[in-house]
Design a protein around this motif. Structure first.
Motif, PDB file in Angstrom:
ATOM      1  N   HIS A 249      35.579  53.652  44.797  1.00 18.77           N
ATOM      2  CA  HIS A 249      35.473  54.576  45.928  1.00 18.77           C
ATOM      3  C   HIS A 249      35.615  56.047  45.554  1.00 18.77           C
ATOM      4  O   HIS A 249      35.490  56.905  46.412  1.00 18.77           O
ATOM      5  CB  HIS A 249      36.566  54.245  46.948  1.00 18.77           C
ATOM      6  CG  HIS A 249      36.506  52.852  47.491  1.00 18.77           C
ATOM      7  ND1 HIS A 249      36.824  51.744  46.748  1.00 18.77           N
ATOM      8  CD2 HIS A 249      36.173  52.393  48.717  1.00 18.77           C
ATOM      9  CE1 HIS A 249      36.677  50.655  47.484  1.00 18.77           C
ATOM     10  NE2 HIS A 249      36.285  51.013  48.684  1.00 18.77           N
ATOM     11  N   GLU A 273      30.953  50.065  46.197  1.00 25.11           N
ATOM     12  CA  GLU A 273      31.307  51.090  47.179  1.00 25.11           C
ATOM     13  C   GLU A 273      30.914  52.510  46.757  1.00 25.11           C
ATOM     14  O   GLU A 273      31.111  53.454  47.507  1.00 25.11           O
ATOM     15  CB  GLU A 273      32.805  51.021  47.466  1.00 25.11           C
ATOM     16  CG  GLU A 273      33.186  49.918  48.435  1.00 25.11           C
ATOM     17  CD  GLU A 273      32.826  50.278  49.877  1.00 25.11           C
ATOM     18  OE1 GLU A 273      31.618  50.277  50.197  1.00 25.11           O
ATOM     19  OE2 GLU A 273      33.742  50.546  50.661  1.00 25.11           O
ATOM     20  N   TRP A 297      31.087  43.135  44.930  1.00 29.86           N
ATOM     21  CA  TRP A 297      32.010  43.023  43.789  1.00 29.86           C
ATOM     22  C   TRP A 297      32.092  41.611  43.244  1.00 29.86           C
ATOM     23  O   TRP A 297      32.331  41.401  42.053  1.00 29.86           O
ATOM     24  CB  TRP A 297      33.411  43.504  44.203  1.00 29.86           C
ATOM     25  CG  TRP A 297      34.027  42.654  45.277  1.00 29.86           C
ATOM     26  CD1 TRP A 297      33.946  42.848  46.619  1.00 29.86           C
ATOM     27  CD2 TRP A 297      34.789  41.449  45.090  1.00 29.86           C
ATOM     28  NE1 TRP A 297      34.597  41.844  47.287  1.00 29.86           N
ATOM     29  CE2 TRP A 297      35.138  40.972  46.373  1.00 29.86           C
ATOM     30  CE3 TRP A 297      35.216  40.721  43.972  1.00 29.86           C
ATOM     31  CZ2 TRP A 297      35.884  39.801  46.561  1.00 29.86           C
ATOM     32  CZ3 TRP A 297      35.957  39.567  44.161  1.00 29.86           C
ATOM     33  CH2 TRP A 297      36.286  39.122  45.448  1.00 29.86           C
ATOM     34  N   ASN A 316      39.323  49.545  43.541  1.00 29.86           N
ATOM     35  CA  ASN A 316      38.952  48.150  43.759  1.00 29.86           C
ATOM     36  C   ASN A 316      37.431  48.051  43.890  1.00 29.86           C
ATOM     37  O   ASN A 316      36.788  49.010  44.310  1.00 29.86           O
ATOM     38  CB  ASN A 316      39.653  47.606  45.010  1.00 29.86           C
ATOM     39  CG  ASN A 316      39.516  48.489  46.234  1.00 29.86           C
ATOM     40  OD1 ASN A 316      39.652  49.700  46.173  1.00 29.86           O
ATOM     41  ND2 ASN A 316      39.235  47.889  47.353  1.00 29.86           N
ATOM     42  N   CYS A 317      36.837  46.904  43.460  1.00 32.58           N
ATOM     43  CA  CYS A 317      37.451  45.648  43.098  1.00 32.58           C
ATOM     44  C   CYS A 317      37.085  45.271  41.657  1.00 32.58           C
ATOM     45  O   CYS A 317      35.909  45.167  41.346  1.00 32.58           O
ATOM     46  CB  CYS A 317      36.901  44.549  43.998  1.00 32.58           C
ATOM     47  SG  CYS A 317      37.569  44.513  45.670  1.00 32.58           S
ATOM     48  N   CYS A 405      34.247  44.202  54.232  1.00 35.62           N
ATOM     49  CA  CYS A 405      34.339  43.799  52.832  1.00 35.62           C
ATOM     50  C   CYS A 405      33.508  42.552  52.556  1.00 35.62           C
ATOM     51  O   CYS A 405      33.348  41.701  53.417  1.00 35.62           O
ATOM     52  CB  CYS A 405      35.778  43.445  52.492  1.00 35.62           C
ATOM     53  SG  CYS A 405      36.924  44.790  52.685  1.00 35.62           S
ATOM     54  N   ASP A 406      33.067  42.448  51.307  1.00 34.43           N
ATOM     55  CA  ASP A 406      32.358  41.236  50.916  1.00 34.43           C
ATOM     56  C   ASP A 406      33.332  40.297  50.192  1.00 34.43           C
ATOM     57  O   ASP A 406      34.488  40.634  49.946  1.00 34.43           O
ATOM     58  CB  ASP A 406      31.174  41.586  50.005  1.00 34.43           C
ATOM     59  CG  ASP A 406      30.038  40.587  50.167  1.00 34.43           C
ATOM     60  OD1 ASP A 406      30.252  39.531  50.786  1.00 34.43           O
ATOM     61  OD2 ASP A 406      28.939  40.862  49.659  1.00 34.43           O
ATOM     62  N   ALA A 432      30.702  49.743  54.091  1.00 38.14           N
ATOM     63  CA  ALA A 432      31.508  49.012  53.102  1.00 38.14           C
ATOM     64  C   ALA A 432      30.656  48.033  52.296  1.00 38.14           C
ATOM     65  O   ALA A 432      29.428  47.965  52.465  1.00 38.14           O
ATOM     66  CB  ALA A 432      32.697  48.316  53.746  1.00 38.14           C
ATOM     67  N   CYS A 433      31.301  47.270  51.417  1.00 40.09           N
ATOM     68  CA  CYS A 433      30.518  46.489  50.459  1.00 40.09           C
ATOM     69  C   CYS A 433      29.897  45.238  51.068  1.00 40.09           C
ATOM     70  O   CYS A 433      29.019  44.626  50.455  1.00 40.09           O
ATOM     71  CB  CYS A 433      31.363  46.147  49.244  1.00 40.09           C
ATOM     72  SG  CYS A 433      32.816  45.157  49.607  1.00 40.09           S
ATOM     73  N   CYS A 458      33.874  51.845  53.225  1.00 42.63           N
ATOM     74  CA  CYS A 458      34.720  51.268  54.280  1.00 42.63           C
ATOM     75  C   CYS A 458      35.442  52.347  55.083  1.00 42.63           C
ATOM     76  O   CYS A 458      35.533  52.277  56.313  1.00 42.63           O
ATOM     77  CB  CYS A 458      35.718  50.289  53.676  1.00 42.63           C
ATOM     78  SG  CYS A 458      36.567  50.875  52.199  1.00 42.63           S
ATOM     79  N   PHE A 491      38.123  41.245  53.773  1.00 41.29           N
ATOM     80  CA  PHE A 491      38.517  40.604  52.523  1.00 41.29           C
ATOM     81  C   PHE A 491      39.909  41.061  52.110  1.00 41.29           C
ATOM     82  O   PHE A 491      40.790  40.264  51.858  1.00 41.29           O
ATOM     83  CB  PHE A 491      37.511  40.893  51.398  1.00 41.29           C
ATOM     84  CG  PHE A 491      37.971  40.372  50.074  1.00 41.29           C
ATOM     85  CD1 PHE A 491      38.064  39.000  49.859  1.00 41.29           C
ATOM     86  CD2 PHE A 491      38.359  41.226  49.053  1.00 41.29           C
ATOM     87  CE1 PHE A 491      38.544  38.507  48.658  1.00 41.29           C
ATOM     88  CE2 PHE A 491      38.832  40.734  47.851  1.00 41.29           C
ATOM     89  CZ  PHE A 491      38.925  39.370  47.652  1.00 41.29           C
ATOM     90  N   GLU A 492      40.098  42.393  52.060  1.00 42.47           N
ATOM     91  CA  GLU A 492      41.388  42.866  51.529  1.00 42.47           C
ATOM     92  C   GLU A 492      42.088  43.800  52.510  1.00 42.47           C
ATOM     93  O   GLU A 492      41.750  43.852  53.677  1.00 42.47           O
ATOM     94  CB  GLU A 492      41.208  43.460  50.121  1.00 42.47           C
ATOM     95  CG  GLU A 492      39.912  44.203  49.867  1.00 42.47           C
ATOM     96  CD  GLU A 492      39.862  45.589  50.437  1.00 42.47           C
ATOM     97  OE1 GLU A 492      40.650  45.920  51.336  1.00 42.47           O
ATOM     98  OE2 GLU A 492      39.001  46.363  49.990  1.00 42.47           O
ATOM     99  N   LYS A 494      42.353  47.075  52.851  1.00 43.98           N
ATOM    100  CA  LYS A 494      41.706  48.229  53.481  1.00 43.98           C
ATOM    101  C   LYS A 494      41.057  47.777  54.792  1.00 43.98           C
ATOM    102  O   LYS A 494      41.073  48.494  55.784  1.00 43.98           O
ATOM    103  CB  LYS A 494      40.648  48.821  52.539  1.00 43.98           C
ATOM    104  CG  LYS A 494      41.227  49.591  51.369  1.00 43.98           C
ATOM    105  CD  LYS A 494      40.116  50.072  50.439  1.00 43.98           C
ATOM    106  CE  LYS A 494      40.635  51.038  49.388  1.00 43.98           C
ATOM    107  NZ  LYS A 494      39.585  51.408  48.414  1.00 43.98           N
TER     108      LYS A 494
END
Ligand code: SF4
Ligand code: SF3
Length: 550
Positions: A249, A273, A297, A316-317, A405-406, A432-433, A458, A491-492, A494
């Motif tokens: 990022h 990202e 990712w 990340n990631c 997120c992916d 985002a991803c 994101c 996913f995470e 964020k």
């Protein structure tokens, strides 16, 4: 080990969360436990930073360090036990210095906080791991129950996401002492193992509100430094020549890399990202920023293995580079770490550039495939009148924000299916991803307006929120009354804090997936559903119909 912070956590009838020798992400029990210990030291540091403010003592170095070190515990960021212990030692040293500064002002200064004096008991990692057992997030689960534990984790993981954005903002010179004060107060409070349901729910909302301000200053940092993103075409195919891939990022790292590679004949590609960087005028002005390579990712072990140059991970990631045997070609930056992988301090990328020159690069150029990015806040709000006009002439029925997120679960094909089944008179706003599931498909346009609008990273959820607020103001209605639905993949952490931000702003009826966070119990999910209309994805057909008819 006990870690349940991300979507891919282990879920079996016997265990909810990663609790064996290694998490699904590859994080070892050792690193995971040491991260728990680090978090405890950071909570002790925040307790003193909070106390110090009562003496008007504000230490910018500590304010910067604390969220940055917390960021290292976010999913897929730092797998290096030694660096985690290093951060813990630094936290304790900073805490002691702050304590001394407080005592110099008030010799009776003291703090009633369980972590105020925490020390590491050894230099030995095994012994430290034993010490960490006292700080496992689920240590008192039998006493407090799953609901309180789930809410604590919602707050801790949400604050971790906000800490990551605080660090991204700080890199660009953006910070706010009031935000640091809020961060320390909440971090210290979470270290007291709170068990009041209402207080924890209120805390989750406060974290969401705080993060809105963090995303605002991050947006200022990015747009003041690199200009406002505007629609830009990006080639997603290889160009002949030596190359470097940069992921994550951190736009400043990309800028520095572009400056240092200028005139060297080395091309730079964005990954993950970093894709939205192409929309920023001060970044796309570099002609050797030739395109974007790869996808989400979770595919990096195949895609990085094929990339014929070095790879720089700015945030990340990251996942195990040994699997694709590119560990000698990948470089970590900032708080990112993988044991045995070269870590770059400072802003000098010479070693990476030299490696690029020694490697083969792409032997030939592939046929171009262009996608469009760059619908930043200014471009989006500038399009508000066009959107309103299209809606009033019944050319545009609905806008779906499909993003987040992916990840690697097969259920995530839901988001590809959803995007491709969005009716032709509707727009898809993405960020985002998670967008890599569909961002190379051709969605066409509505009277010249692309049907797929990429708002960015994101954290650019901020731009989408400002667009929604602008539209609501112009139409004299609430954000929830707009023909707009949010279908978010998480996913995470964020993603968790962005969800908390949306909820704290009163956005209702968000649909999330592919699965519910494992730390949220059925009771907690029911509360979130009742309060905010938050619900899980079902089938594409059912969700589409329900959202279009709402
Ligand atoms: Fe498991 Fe996710 Fe924690 Fe990794 S970050 S240990 S996959 S819950
Ligand atoms: Fe992706 Fe890791 Fe979350 Fe910024 S890069 S969104 S998952």
């Amino acid at each position: 080990m006990f870690c349940v912070q991300c979507e891919q956590t282990i879920r079996t009838p016997a265990a909810n969360g990663c609790s064996y020798a290694q998490g699904m992400c590859g994080k070892t029990a050792e690193t995971s436990d040491l991260q728990d210990l680090l978090i405890a030291t950071l909570q002790g540091l925040s307790a003193w930073a909070d106390k110090a403010r009562t003496y008007d003592l504000i230490d910018h170095d500590i304010d910067h360090f604390a969220p940055r070190a917390f960021f290292s515990t976010l999913t897929n960021v730092n797998f290096d036990s030694l660096r985690i212990v290093g951060y813990a030692r630094e936290a304790i040293a900073k805490r002691e210095a702050l304590k001394a500064a407080c005592l110099a002002i008030d010799p009776r200064a003291s703090l009633d906080h369980p972590l105020a004096d925490l020390q590491l008991v050894s230099d030995d990692l095994g012994t430290l791991q034993q010490q960490a057992a006292s700080f496992a997030p689920n240590r008192d689960k039998a006493l407090i129950g799953d609901n309180i534990l789930g809410l604590r984790l919602l707050c801790l993981y949400g604050l971790k996401g906000a800490a990551a954005y605080m660090e991204h903002a700080h890199v660009l010179g953006q910070y706010d002492n009031a935000l640091y004060a809020t961060y320390h107060r909440i971090m210290a409070w979470l270290g007291t193992w709170p068990a009041d349901m209402d207080a924890l729910l209120a805390c989750a909302m406060e974290i969401g509100q705080m993060n809105f301000s963090v995303m605002r200053i991050l947006d200022s940092g990015e747009t003041n430094t690199y200009g406002h993103p505007t629609p830009t075409q990006v080639n997603v195919k290889a160009v002949a020549g030596k190359c470097i891939l940069i992921s994550g990022h951190d736009l400043k790292d990309l800028y520095n890399l572009l400056q240092q590679t200028e005139g060297t004949g080395v091309n730079v590609y964005t990954h993950g990202e970093m894709l939205p960087a192409h929309g920023y005028p001060e970044l796309r002005k570099f002609k050797h920023l030739v395109g974007n390579y790869g996808s989400g990712w979770q595919n990096q072990q195949v895609e990085f293995a094929r990339f014929p140059g070095p790879i720089v991970m700015t945030s990340n990631c990251i996942i195990d580079p040994m699997v694709g045997a590119y560990d000698a070609r990948i470089w970590t930056r900032s708080i990112v770490g993988w044991p045995g992988v070269k870590h770059l301090e400072g802003d000098d990328f010479t070693a990476v550039i030299q490696q690029a020159q020694q490697l083969n690069g792409f032997p030939y150029s592939e046929i171009e495939h262009l996608i469009t990015v760059g619908f930043g806040r200014q471009t989006l709000t500038g399009a508000a009148d066009t959107l309103i006009d299209l809606v009033s002439r019944e050319k545009l029925r609905h806008v779906f924000l499909v993003g987040g997120c992916d990840g690697s679960r097969s259920e995530r094909s839901y988001f590809t299916d959803f995007a491709t089944q969005v009716p032709h008179d509707c727009l898809i706003l993405t960020l985002a991803c998670g967008k890599y599931r569909f961002n190379k498909l051709d969605f066409g346009d509505i009277e010249g307006l692309p049907r797929l609008i990429d708002a960015g990273q994101c954290n650019d959820a901020y731009s989408a929120i400002i667009l929604a607020v602008t539209l609501a103001e112009k139409l004299g209605c609430g954000v929830n009354d707009l023909p707009l639905s949010l279908v978010l993949s998480w996913f995470e952490q964020k993603a968790i804090v962005i969800l908390l931000t949306l909820l704290s702003l009163g956005v209702t009826n968000i649909v999330t997936g592919p699965t519910a966070p494992a730390f949220l119990t059925p009771d907690l999910l029911a509360v979130l559903n009742e309060k905010f209309g938050l619900r899980q994805v079902t089938t594409v057909a059912q969700d589409m119909q329900q959202l279009l008819s709402a």
